[in-house]
Structure formats: structure tokens, C-alpha cells
Scaffold this motif. Structure first.
Motif, mmCIF file in Angstrom:
data_model
loop_
_atom_site.group_PDB
_atom_site.id
_atom_site.type_symbol
_atom_site.label_atom_id
_atom_site.label_comp_id
_atom_site.label_asym_id
_atom_site.label_seq_id
_atom_site.Cartn_x
_atom_site.Cartn_y
_atom_site.Cartn_z
ATOM 1 N N ASP A 47 0.841 -1.435 -0.012
ATOM 2 C CA ASP A 47 0.030 0.079 0.085
ATOM 3 C C ASP A 47 0.904 1.325 -0.065
ATOM 4 O O ASP A 47 0.465 2.304 -0.648
ATOM 5 N N THR A 48 2.057 1.341 0.495
ATOM 6 C CA THR A 48 2.899 2.402 0.663
ATOM 7 C C THR A 48 3.980 2.465 -0.283
ATOM 8 O O THR A 48 4.813 3.368 -0.236
ATOM 9 N N GLN A 49 3.977 1.538 -1.206
ATOM 10 C CA GLN A 49 4.914 1.549 -2.440
ATOM 11 C C GLN A 49 4.332 2.663 -3.578
ATOM 12 O O GLN A 49 3.227 2.227 -4.335
ATOM 13 N N THR A 50 4.879 4.010 -3.453
ATOM 14 C CA THR A 50 4.252 5.016 -4.236
ATOM 15 C C THR A 50 5.285 5.392 -5.309
ATOM 16 O O THR A 50 4.948 6.303 -5.988
ATOM 17 N N GLU A 51 6.600 4.743 -5.541
ATOM 18 C CA GLU A 51 7.632 5.225 -6.328
ATOM 19 C C GLU A 51 7.986 3.986 -7.095
ATOM 20 O O GLU A 51 7.809 2.832 -6.772
ATOM 21 N N GLY A 52 8.972 4.126 -8.114
ATOM 22 C CA GLY A 52 9.614 2.992 -8.669
ATOM 23 C C GLY A 52 8.884 2.633 -9.800
ATOM 24 O O GLY A 52 7.481 3.037 -10.286
ATOM 25 N N ALA A 53 9.459 1.719 -10.567
ATOM 26 C CA ALA A 53 8.912 0.940 -11.851
ATOM 27 C C ALA A 53 7.547 0.262 -11.734
ATOM 28 O O ALA A 53 6.908 0.248 -12.816
ATOM 29 N N PHE A 54 7.208 -0.218 -10.536
ATOM 30 C CA PHE A 54 6.190 -0.893 -10.516
ATOM 31 C C PHE A 54 4.872 -0.151 -9.321
ATOM 32 O O PHE A 54 3.839 -0.974 -9.152
ATOM 33 N N ALA A 55 5.257 0.991 -9.163
ATOM 34 C CA ALA A 55 4.264 2.047 -8.547
ATOM 35 C C ALA A 55 2.686 2.013 -9.058
ATOM 36 O O ALA A 55 1.703 2.153 -8.370
ATOM 37 N N ASP A 56 2.836 1.878 -10.414
ATOM 38 C CA ASP A 56 1.348 2.064 -11.078
ATOM 39 C C ASP A 56 0.683 0.749 -11.049
ATOM 40 O O ASP A 56 -0.689 0.614 -11.349
ATOM 41 N N LEU A 57 1.181 -0.380 -10.630
ATOM 42 C CA LEU A 57 0.545 -1.566 -10.497
ATOM 43 C C LEU A 57 -0.665 -1.637 -9.319
ATOM 44 O O LEU A 57 -0.314 -0.909 -8.349
ATOM 45 N N PRO A 58 -1.547 -2.481 -9.445
ATOM 46 C CA PRO A 58 -2.407 -2.411 -8.025
ATOM 47 C C PRO A 58 -1.790 -2.902 -6.684
ATOM 48 O O PRO A 58 -0.770 -3.793 -7.145
#
Length: 293
Positions: A28-39
Motif C-alpha cells: 500500500d505504501t509503495q508509491t515510487e519506482g517502476a512498479f508503483a502503477d500496479l495495483p
């Protein structure tokens, strides 16, 4: 021993719930990086069952797997409580390893535990393994387990944190525990045909029985309690590190090493398959993608 079995089984469920919650919070707190746009990843939970040779119920558990998340490419957190009778091969292995007389006359067993393996999206975030368990036969009971860190890109400070945290949780039980369990992990998680360790180690024990069930169970609980504070800060530190295709390639090669160990040497894998447990749950530890050079 009935009450102790119930207590141990319930504890493994509690630990599982805490870890699942912590890992979903990381998603839930992953809002950066290459995979941040994934659910944000969520665990898919499946009940597992085991049937004895006589067709009767022989226990089961929960298989919880998250795939394709923002932080975790694949992570499984499984619990099980299984029972029944050991087959001839398992009896022979138990007698050879533990010297238990009477297994052929009374091959009943009961086992409960938690097993976790995490494979990460970012190659700078380390993979990890953890398990704790209790095993009972009419002839003996014991505890086992531990956790070990498996980075494909090593950071000395991450390794130091992982080991320091485990030592802090073990020292209240006696300062001899951490050095002994560290060496045990170094020896157990070694891959002879590659002449190298699987990762950067951790702590591990098996066949642990002092005769004081409460003390041994508390030690086992603290092995489990040490996991989240030892591991989560490393994920938080590395999950946004920029990575290259070379880093990703190194990760896939390291996963191949991990798969080799689990399929060739790991006792838990062998025991699970030989005693008829759900094969998908047993092989949950395998990475989603791997590579061999």
C-alpha cells in the motif's frame, strides 16, 4: 501434549496474520519506482488439505500467495497442521537422523508450522526465507526453524542489521544461542555442488528439545517475532533503489541457485512431498522466474 499442540498451532496462525498484514502494508505504501502503477498486491488465500493413506482426514492449512505486486513479485506465507502416520521412507529417515527407536511400531506424527519465502520486484531488495515449526511423535517432540537472507546484490549493512536483530531476540534466552544458530544456518543453507552459501545466512535450528516445552516454545516464538523487524526495514530501504537490466539478470541467476537448493537439499520440501501434503503449497518457495547461465 494435546494443549501444547493446540497452542503451537494457534501461534503459527497469529504470526502468519501479522506478516500478511505487514507485507500488504508495504504494498500500500509503495508509491515510487517502476512498479508503483500496479495495483497494490494482495494475498490469495487457499485452504490446503491432506489425506492419509487410509483416505481419512490428515490435516491441512492455509496457502497465502501474492503475485505481481508493487514490492513483491511473489511471496508465500503458508501455515499447516498435519498428522497421521509416517511412511516407510520417512520412518527410515527419522530413525537415521534422530535415532528414534520404535518408529516402525508406532509411526504416528503431528506437525505444525509456518513457512515463508519472498521474491522481490526490485533486485536490490533481498529475497528472504523464514519458517518455524513443531514436530511430535510418540517417541519425541521438538522445534525447528529460523530465517535467512538471500540478496542477489549484497549490502554489508543489510546483512549486519538482519543478524543484529536476530541476535537481540535470541540473547534473552542465553547468549550461546545466536552463535550456535548462526553456524547452523551457514552449514544448513550451503549448496555443496556450487561450493557456496545460498545467501548471507541467518539463524537456524532443528531437533530442538531441552525437555522444557514452555521454554523451547518461547524460543521458537522469538525466532518468529524477530523476522519482521529484521526484514521489513531492509525492504523499505531498498525498494526504490534504481536498478539496471544487469541487476535484474543477476537476480534471475540467483533465483536459479535458490531453486536448486530447495529442490535438491531442503528437508522441508522432501518431507512435504513424501508425506502427501499439497504439492503447490510445498513448492510455493520456488521463484516465479529464474535463469541458469
Amino acid at each position: 501434549m494435546k494443549q501444547q499442540k493446540s497452542t503451537a498451532s494457534a501461534w503459527f496462525r497469529t504470526l502468519r496474520d501479522e506478516i500478511v498484514k505487514a507485507f500488504e502494508t508495504l504494498e500500500d505504501t509503495q508509491t515510487e519506482g517502476a512498479f508503483a502503477d500496479l495495483p497494490a498486491g494482495r494475498f490469495e488465500v487457499t485452504e490446503t488439505t491432506r489425506t492419509g493413506d487410509d483416505g481419512e482426514d490428515a490435516g491441512g492449512g492455509l496457502m497465502s500467495v501474492m503475485r505481481g505486486g508493487r514490492v513483491f513479485e511473489k511471496v508465500g506465507v503458508n501455515i499447516s497442521t498435519v498428522y497421521g502416520t509416517l511412511g516407510a521412507r520417512a520412518q527410515a529417515a527419522m530413525m537415521a537422523r534422530k535415532g528414534l527407536d520404535g518408529m516402525a511400531d508406532d509411526p504416528r506424527f503431528w506437525a505444525a508450522g509456518i513457512s515463508l519465502v519472498a521474491h522481490m520486484q526490485n533486485p536490490h531488495a533481498p529475497a528472504v526465507h523464514m519458517n518455524t515449526r513443531m514436530f511430535w511423535t510418540p517417541h519425541a517432540w521438538w522445534f525447528g526453524g529460523g530465517s535467512d537472507l538471500n540478496p542477489c546484490i549484497e549490502y554489508d549493512e543489510d546483512t549486519a542489521h538482519f543478524h543484529k536483530t536476530q541476535k537481540a531476540w535470541l540473547d534473552p534466552h542465553g547468549e550461546s544461542h545466536y552463535p550456535k544458530l548462526k553456524v547452523w544456518a551457514d552449514e544448513y543453507f550451503y549448496i555443496p555442488h556450487r561450493n557456496r552459501a545460498r545467501g548471507v545466512g541467518g539463524v537456524f535450528m532443528d531437533d530442538h528439545c531441552t525437555g522444557d516445552w514452555a521454554a523451547d516454545f518461547t524460543l521458537t516464538q522469538d525466532l518468529g517475532r524477530a523476522f519482521l523487524p529484521a526484514y521489513v526495514p531492509l525492504v523499505e530501504k531498498r525498494r526504490n533503489t534504481e536498478w539496471s537490466e544487469a541487476d535484474k539478470d543477476a537476480q534471475l541467476v540467483h533465483r536459479g541457485l535458490y531453486a536448486e537448493y530447495n529442490l535438491v537439499y531442503d528437508r522441508g520440501t522432501k518431507f512435504g512431498l513424501e508425506t502427501g501434503h499439497d504439492a503447490n503449497a510445498v513448492l510455493m518457495s520456488l521463484p516465479p522466474l529464474a535463469k541458469w547461465v
